[in-house]
Structure formats: structure tokens, C-alpha cells
Write a protein that holds these residues in place. Sequence first.
Motif, PDB file in Angstrom:
ATOM      1  N   PRO A   1       3.070-103.152  21.669  1.00 25.08           N
ATOM      2  CA  PRO A   1       3.091-104.279  20.744  1.00 25.08           C
ATOM      3  C   PRO A   1       4.465-104.374  20.063  1.00 25.08           C
ATOM      4  O   PRO A   1       5.210-103.394  20.014  1.00 25.08           O
ATOM      5  N   VAL A   2       4.792-105.531  19.550  1.00 27.02           N
ATOM      6  CA  VAL A   2       6.051-105.743  18.840  1.00 27.02           C
ATOM      7  C   VAL A   2       6.076-104.885  17.584  1.00 27.02           C
ATOM      8  O   VAL A   2       5.077-104.782  16.870  1.00 27.02           O
ATOM      9  N   HIS A   3       7.228-104.238  17.337  1.00 24.81           N
ATOM     10  CA  HIS A   3       7.362-103.379  16.151  1.00 24.81           C
ATOM     11  C   HIS A   3       8.842-103.145  15.853  1.00 24.81           C
ATOM     12  O   HIS A   3       9.673-103.228  16.754  1.00 24.81           O
TER      13      HIS A   3
ATOM     14  N   LYS B   1      13.442 -98.366  34.125  1.00 28.69           N
ATOM     15  CA  LYS B   1      13.988 -99.541  33.437  1.00 28.69           C
ATOM     16  C   LYS B   1      12.963-100.102  32.460  1.00 28.69           C
ATOM     17  O   LYS B   1      11.757-100.055  32.719  1.00 28.69           O
ATOM     18  N   VAL B   2      13.476-100.615  31.337  1.00 28.99           N
ATOM     19  CA  VAL B   2      12.647-101.356  30.385  1.00 28.99           C
ATOM     20  C   VAL B   2      13.328-102.682  30.080  1.00 28.99           C
ATOM     21  O   VAL B   2      14.539-102.814  30.213  1.00 28.99           O
ATOM     22  N   ARG B   3      12.533-103.639  29.654  1.00 29.46           N
ATOM     23  CA  ARG B   3      13.051-104.896  29.111  1.00 29.46           C
ATOM     24  C   ARG B   3      12.698-104.897  27.630  1.00 29.46           C
ATOM     25  O   ARG B   3      11.537-104.730  27.255  1.00 29.46           O
ATOM     26  N   VAL B   4      13.721-105.073  26.788  1.00 27.98           N
ATOM     27  CA  VAL B   4      13.542-105.076  25.344  1.00 27.98           C
ATOM     28  C   VAL B   4      13.902-106.469  24.844  1.00 27.98           C
ATOM     29  O   VAL B   4      15.021-106.941  25.062  1.00 27.98           O
ATOM     30  N   THR B   5      12.945-107.119  24.172  1.00 27.28           N
ATOM     31  CA  THR B   5      13.136-108.483  23.685  1.00 27.28           C
ATOM     32  C   THR B   5      13.205-108.478  22.167  1.00 27.28           C
ATOM     33  O   THR B   5      12.284-108.005  21.494  1.00 27.28           O
ATOM     34  N   ALA B   6      14.335-108.981  21.639  1.00 29.03           N
ATOM     35  CA  ALA B   6      14.505-109.132  20.193  1.00 29.03           C
ATOM     36  C   ALA B   6      13.630-110.280  19.709  1.00 29.03           C
ATOM     37  O   ALA B   6      13.205-111.134  20.494  1.00 29.03           O
ATOM     38  N   SER B   7      13.385-110.342  18.404  1.00 34.63           N
ATOM     39  CA  SER B   7      12.528-111.400  17.870  1.00 34.63           C
ATOM     40  C   SER B   7      13.158-112.786  18.020  1.00 34.63           C
ATOM     41  O   SER B   7      12.449-113.782  18.012  1.00 34.63           O
ATOM     42  N   ASP B   8      14.498-112.851  18.220  1.00 33.76           N
ATOM     43  CA  ASP B   8      15.139-114.154  18.436  1.00 33.76           C
ATOM     44  C   ASP B   8      14.989-114.637  19.879  1.00 33.76           C
ATOM     45  O   ASP B   8      15.451-115.704  20.238  1.00 33.76           O
ATOM     46  N   GLY B   9      14.325-113.824  20.735  1.00 30.66           N
ATOM     47  CA  GLY B   9      14.059-114.207  22.119  1.00 30.66           C
ATOM     48  C   GLY B   9      15.042-113.641  23.136  1.00 30.66           C
ATOM     49  O   GLY B   9      14.771-113.649  24.337  1.00 30.66           O
ATOM     50  N   GLU B  10      16.205-113.145  22.698  1.00 32.22           N
ATOM     51  CA  GLU B  10      17.163-112.559  23.631  1.00 32.22           C
ATOM     52  C   GLU B  10      16.645-111.200  24.090  1.00 32.22           C
ATOM     53  O   GLU B  10      16.118-110.431  23.295  1.00 32.22           O
ATOM     54  N   TYR B  11      16.781-110.932  25.395  1.00 34.07           N
ATOM     55  CA  TYR B  11      16.334-109.639  25.904  1.00 34.07           C
ATOM     56  C   TYR B  11      17.472-108.936  26.613  1.00 34.07           C
ATOM     57  O   TYR B  11      18.455-109.550  27.031  1.00 34.07           O
ATOM     58  N   ARG B  12      17.319-107.628  26.728  1.00 30.46           N
ATOM     59  CA  ARG B  12      18.243-106.788  27.489  1.00 30.46           C
ATOM     60  C   ARG B  12      17.407-105.900  28.389  1.00 30.46           C
ATOM     61  O   ARG B  12      16.353-105.401  27.995  1.00 30.46           O
ATOM     62  N   ASP B  13      17.892-105.720  29.612  1.00 30.56           N
ATOM     63  CA  ASP B  13      17.284-104.770  30.541  1.00 30.56           C
ATOM     64  C   ASP B  13      18.054-103.467  30.413  1.00 30.56           C
ATOM     65  O   ASP B  13      19.275-103.435  30.601  1.00 30.56           O
ATOM     66  N   ILE B  14      17.343-102.408  30.067  1.00 27.96           N
ATOM     67  CA  ILE B  14      17.937-101.092  29.855  1.00 27.96           C
ATOM     68  C   ILE B  14      17.581-100.229  31.061  1.00 27.96           C
ATOM     69  O   ILE B  14      16.399-100.062  31.388  1.00 27.96           O
ATOM     70  N   GLY B  15      18.620 -99.703  31.728  1.00 28.85           N
ATOM     71  CA  GLY B  15      18.415 -98.874  32.914  1.00 28.85           C
ATOM     72  C   GLY B  15      19.276 -97.627  32.869  1.00 28.85           C
ATOM     73  O   GLY B  15      19.946 -97.356  31.861  1.00 28.85           O
ATOM     74  N   PRO B  16      19.284 -96.852  33.952  1.00 29.66           N
ATOM     75  CA  PRO B  16      20.003 -95.590  33.983  1.00 29.66           C
ATOM     76  C   PRO B  16      21.457 -95.720  33.519  1.00 29.66           C
ATOM     77  O   PRO B  16      22.194 -96.596  33.984  1.00 29.66           O
TER      78      PRO B  16
ATOM     79  N   HIS C   1      10.031-106.064  21.276  1.00 28.27           N
ATOM     80  CA  HIS C   1       8.986-105.761  22.255  1.00 28.27           C
ATOM     81  C   HIS C   1       9.634-105.019  23.425  1.00 28.27           C
ATOM     82  O   HIS C   1      10.705-105.407  23.890  1.00 28.27           O
ATOM     83  N   THR C   2       8.980-103.960  23.891  1.00 27.07           N
ATOM     84  CA  THR C   2       9.482-103.177  25.018  1.00 27.07           C
ATOM     85  C   THR C   2       8.405-103.072  26.086  1.00 27.07           C
ATOM     86  O   THR C   2       7.246-102.793  25.778  1.00 27.07           O
ATOM     87  N   VAL C   3       8.807-103.281  27.342  1.00 24.56           N
ATOM     88  CA  VAL C   3       7.887-103.133  28.473  1.00 24.56           C
ATOM     89  C   VAL C   3       8.643-102.419  29.596  1.00 24.56           C
ATOM     90  O   VAL C   3       9.813-102.701  29.849  1.00 24.56           O
ATOM     91  N   VAL C   4       7.967-101.459  30.261  1.00 24.32           N
ATOM     92  CA  VAL C   4       8.556-100.787  31.424  1.00 24.32           C
ATOM     93  C   VAL C   4       8.473-101.754  32.594  1.00 24.32           C
ATOM     94  O   VAL C   4       7.393-102.239  32.936  1.00 24.32           O
ATOM     95  N   THR C   5       9.624-102.039  33.215  1.00 25.57           N
ATOM     96  CA  THR C   5       9.676-102.999  34.319  1.00 25.57           C
ATOM     97  C   THR C   5       9.851-102.319  35.676  1.00 25.57           C
ATOM     98  O   THR C   5       9.743-102.982  36.708  1.00 25.57           O
ATOM     99  N   SER C   6      10.120-101.022  35.682  1.00 23.32           N
ATOM    100  CA  SER C   6      10.307-100.301  36.948  1.00 23.32           C
ATOM    101  C   SER C   6       8.974 -99.740  37.432  1.00 23.32           C
ATOM    102  O   SER C   6       8.046 -99.544  36.640  1.00 23.32           O
ATOM    103  N   GLU C   7       8.913 -99.465  38.735  1.00 26.62           N
ATOM    104  CA  GLU C   7       7.720 -98.829  39.290  1.00 26.62           C
ATOM    105  C   GLU C   7       7.663 -97.358  38.895  1.00 26.62           C
ATOM    106  O   GLU C   7       6.582 -96.776  38.861  1.00 26.62           O
ATOM    107  N   GLU C   8       8.825 -96.787  38.581  1.00 26.15           N
ATOM    108  CA  GLU C   8       8.867 -95.394  38.143  1.00 26.15           C
ATOM    109  C   GLU C   8       8.795 -95.325  36.623  1.00 26.15           C
ATOM    110  O   GLU C   8       9.063 -96.305  35.930  1.00 26.15           O
TER     111      GLU C   8
END
Length: 121
Positions: free
Chosen positions: A58-60, A74-89, A104-111
Amino acid sequence: MRFQKLYSDAQGESHWEDIDVELEERNFAPPAKAIEVSRGERVKQTMFLRLKSGWDEPVHPTPVVQKLVCLSGKVRVTASDGEYRDIGPGDVWHMEDKHGKGHHTVVTSEEDFLSVIIQYE
């Protein structure tokens, strides 16, 4: 070298900012040759973190000022203004959005997502 900073403004909206790291050549580990290194930062503790594949939170806001260094996954992190960044190795994410709407953070990789957390307070 740079890292990605997530912060909150006075209205509680979270935003991304790219921060360049300044490096200075100095004798860091004598007798080895001089190397380029940044200024040190005092930290409270470090820990390892795993988010399992498919994890979706959940958003926090962040509980403390901290940096995350991604080791794998990898995760995708979305700021409350709607901009997101994909964080990887190899990516470094600095979190300062301690108040307001958070992110908001969600794991986007299969690993699984594996990282090191460095806390400042």
C-alpha cells in the motif's frame, strides 16, 4: 555517479530528483594509490531486505531517511505526483518522503528484489 532521491514538499506531495555524487581523488586506503571517493555520511544502521516476486505494498511514506542499494530484481516506485522510477541492479534510491502522501512500490521482476538498506536516523 548519481542516485535517485524521493522527497516530500511542504504540501505532502512526493517527488523524484536526480542527485549527482561529487567524487574527490584522495588517499583512501594507503599505501594503495589515490582513488575517487565521495564524502562520508554518518549512518545509524544497515540491513538487507528482500521483497518477494509479486509483492505490492500500500502507499506509505518512508519511516526514516534511508538509502536503498538494489542488488537484484526490479521494483517500480511511484511518487504521489504520479512520476515513477524503475529501480534495478546497481541503482541507489534515497528516501526522504517521511511525511505526506508517500509512495507506492511493486516488484516488477520475476525474481525477488534484493537490496541493502542504509538508515540515517
